[in-house]
Design a protein around this motif. Structure first.
Motif, PDB file in Angstrom:
ATOM      1  N   GLY A 172       0.837  -1.211   0.000  1.00 39.81           N
ATOM      2  CA  GLY A 172       0.000   0.000   0.000  1.00 39.81           C
ATOM      3  C   GLY A 172       0.865   1.252   0.000  1.00 39.81           C
ATOM      4  O   GLY A 172       2.099   1.166   0.077  1.00 39.81           O
ATOM      5  N   GLU A 182       1.362 -11.413  -5.936  1.00 39.93           N
ATOM      6  CA  GLU A 182       0.156 -10.984  -5.226  1.00 39.93           C
ATOM      7  C   GLU A 182       0.272  -9.535  -4.753  1.00 39.93           C
ATOM      8  O   GLU A 182      -0.634  -8.713  -4.934  1.00 39.93           O
ATOM      9  CB  GLU A 182      -0.029 -11.909  -4.020  1.00 39.93           C
ATOM     10  CG  GLU A 182      -1.438 -11.920  -3.483  1.00 39.93           C
ATOM     11  CD  GLU A 182      -1.476 -12.762  -2.224  1.00 39.93           C
ATOM     12  OE1 GLU A 182      -2.028 -12.272  -1.237  1.00 39.93           O
ATOM     13  OE2 GLU A 182      -0.901 -13.875  -2.241  1.00 39.93           O
ATOM     14  N   LYS A 190       0.161  -6.968  -7.507  1.00 38.82           N
ATOM     15  CA  LYS A 190      -1.194  -6.612  -7.960  1.00 38.82           C
ATOM     16  C   LYS A 190      -1.744  -5.486  -7.094  1.00 38.82           C
ATOM     17  O   LYS A 190      -2.368  -4.560  -7.583  1.00 38.82           O
ATOM     18  CB  LYS A 190      -2.108  -7.837  -7.955  1.00 38.82           C
ATOM     19  CG  LYS A 190      -1.760  -8.750  -9.115  1.00 38.82           C
ATOM     20  CD  LYS A 190      -2.732  -9.881  -9.303  1.00 38.82           C
ATOM     21  CE  LYS A 190      -2.304 -10.717 -10.507  1.00 38.82           C
ATOM     22  NZ  LYS A 190      -2.580 -12.136 -10.319  1.00 38.82           N
ATOM     23  N   HIS A 191      -1.469  -5.570  -5.809  1.00 36.93           N
ATOM     24  CA  HIS A 191      -1.908  -4.521  -4.901  1.00 36.93           C
ATOM     25  C   HIS A 191      -1.185  -3.205  -5.217  1.00 36.93           C
ATOM     26  O   HIS A 191      -1.775  -2.122  -5.223  1.00 36.93           O
ATOM     27  CB  HIS A 191      -1.660  -4.956  -3.452  1.00 36.93           C
ATOM     28  CG  HIS A 191      -2.352  -4.098  -2.447  1.00 36.93           C
ATOM     29  ND1 HIS A 191      -1.999  -4.040  -1.132  1.00 36.93           N
ATOM     30  CD2 HIS A 191      -3.370  -3.225  -2.582  1.00 36.93           C
ATOM     31  CE1 HIS A 191      -2.778  -3.186  -0.498  1.00 36.93           C
ATOM     32  NE2 HIS A 191      -3.623  -2.677  -1.356  1.00 36.93           N
ATOM     33  N   ARG A 192       0.109  -3.308  -5.501  1.00 39.14           N
ATOM     34  CA  ARG A 192       0.889  -2.095  -5.826  1.00 39.14           C
ATOM     35  C   ARG A 192       0.384  -1.473  -7.130  1.00 39.14           C
ATOM     36  O   ARG A 192       0.344  -0.254  -7.277  1.00 39.14           O
ATOM     37  CB  ARG A 192       2.379  -2.430  -5.906  1.00 39.14           C
ATOM     38  CG  ARG A 192       2.969  -2.710  -4.524  1.00 39.14           C
ATOM     39  CD  ARG A 192       4.325  -3.381  -4.586  1.00 39.14           C
ATOM     40  NE  ARG A 192       5.336  -2.549  -5.190  1.00 39.14           N
ATOM     41  CZ  ARG A 192       6.461  -3.020  -5.717  1.00 39.14           C
ATOM     42  NH1 ARG A 192       6.702  -4.316  -5.721  1.00 39.14           N
ATOM     43  NH2 ARG A 192       7.326  -2.199  -6.229  1.00 39.14           N
ATOM     44  N   GLN A 196      -2.705  -1.686  -8.216  1.00 36.14           N
ATOM     45  CA  GLN A 196      -3.992  -1.035  -7.900  1.00 36.14           C
ATOM     46  C   GLN A 196      -3.735   0.350  -7.299  1.00 36.14           C
ATOM     47  O   GLN A 196      -4.386   1.329  -7.652  1.00 36.14           O
ATOM     48  CB  GLN A 196      -4.778  -1.852  -6.874  1.00 36.14           C
ATOM     49  CG  GLN A 196      -5.561  -2.993  -7.481  1.00 36.14           C
ATOM     50  CD  GLN A 196      -6.068  -3.959  -6.403  1.00 36.14           C
ATOM     51  OE1 GLN A 196      -5.889  -3.739  -5.206  1.00 36.14           O
ATOM     52  NE2 GLN A 196      -6.680  -5.046  -6.843  1.00 36.14           N
TER      53      GLN A 196
END
Ligand code: AMP
Length: 195
Positions: free
Chosen positions: A57, A143, A146-148, A150
């Motif tokens: 995040g 995984e 993918k958050h980074r 987003q």
């Protein structure tokens, strides 16, 4: 001179920033590096940010701007700065503009490295499994990438029109090999310096 390297995680910002250091003697300021060092040292800042960083995040604008304000007070910034991984939100971009304006400076060029999503996943997988595993970062997994990504799309991509409006955005095809991207980036910097 002040240059920003912009692009999604894994687009090669760090690599190109290091090349600019070698070619032009600029100072590279990577907020990711500074924040990772804080986590490793276990200081107050490090304790506050560890879980967010591990999850891919974004750290709050307030904390990142405190770090950047301190760093930009150091005399070595006079060499010219390449920002890598900063700004990552429009609020950070606005704050940077204010900080620079107060010093009588501006952001001169923003270089956007365009890379498609599939290539990013492949690059991160390679980075995570490369020999010298100790170099691999704890947030270099598919995984977390993918958050980074987003976070990049939600918060960082809006910076692109912010700088396009100021007429200082240069887009570079980041899918080319490192050297070719580096040559294009150097040309952009050279042509700014010769004007
Ligand atoms: P990077 O090395 O630039 O990929 O950054 C690694 C991580 O550090 C990011 O996933 C964020 O958690 C944090 N980070 C680095 N720079 C910033 C920034 N400018 N704003 C917020 N978080 C940041």
């Amino acid at each position: 001179m002040n240059i920003i390297l912009l692009g999604p995680p894994g687009s090669g910002k760090g690599t190109q920033a290091r090349r600019l250091v070698v070619s032009f003697g600029f100072l590279q300021i990577s907020t990711g590096e500074i924040l990772r060092e804080a986590v490793i040292s276990g200081n107050e800042l490090g304790k506050k940010i560890k879980s967010t960083m591990d999850a891919g995040g974004l750290i709050s604008d307030k904390l990142v701007l405190e770090v950047i304000r301190d760093r930009l007070e150091e005399p070595d910034c006079k060499r010219g700065v390449v920002f890598d991984g900063f700004p990552r939100t429009v609020a950070q971009a606005e704050a940077l503009e204010d900080i620079k304006r107060a010093k009588g400076e501006t952001i001169d060029i923003v270089i956007m490295l365009d890379v498609d999503d599939e290539a990013l996943i492949t690059r991160i997988e390679e980075r995570a499994t490369r020999a010298g595993v100790d170099e691999a970062r704890s947030d270099d997994t598919v995984e977390i990438l993918k958050h980074r990504l987003q976070a990049y799309r939600a918060w960082t991509a809006p910076i692109i029109p912010f700088y396009a409006d100021r007429g200082i955005l240069e887009r570079v095809d980041g899918m080319k090999d490192i050297k070719e991207v580096g040559r294009t980036v150097n040309k952009i910097v050279d042509s700014f310096r010769s004007n």
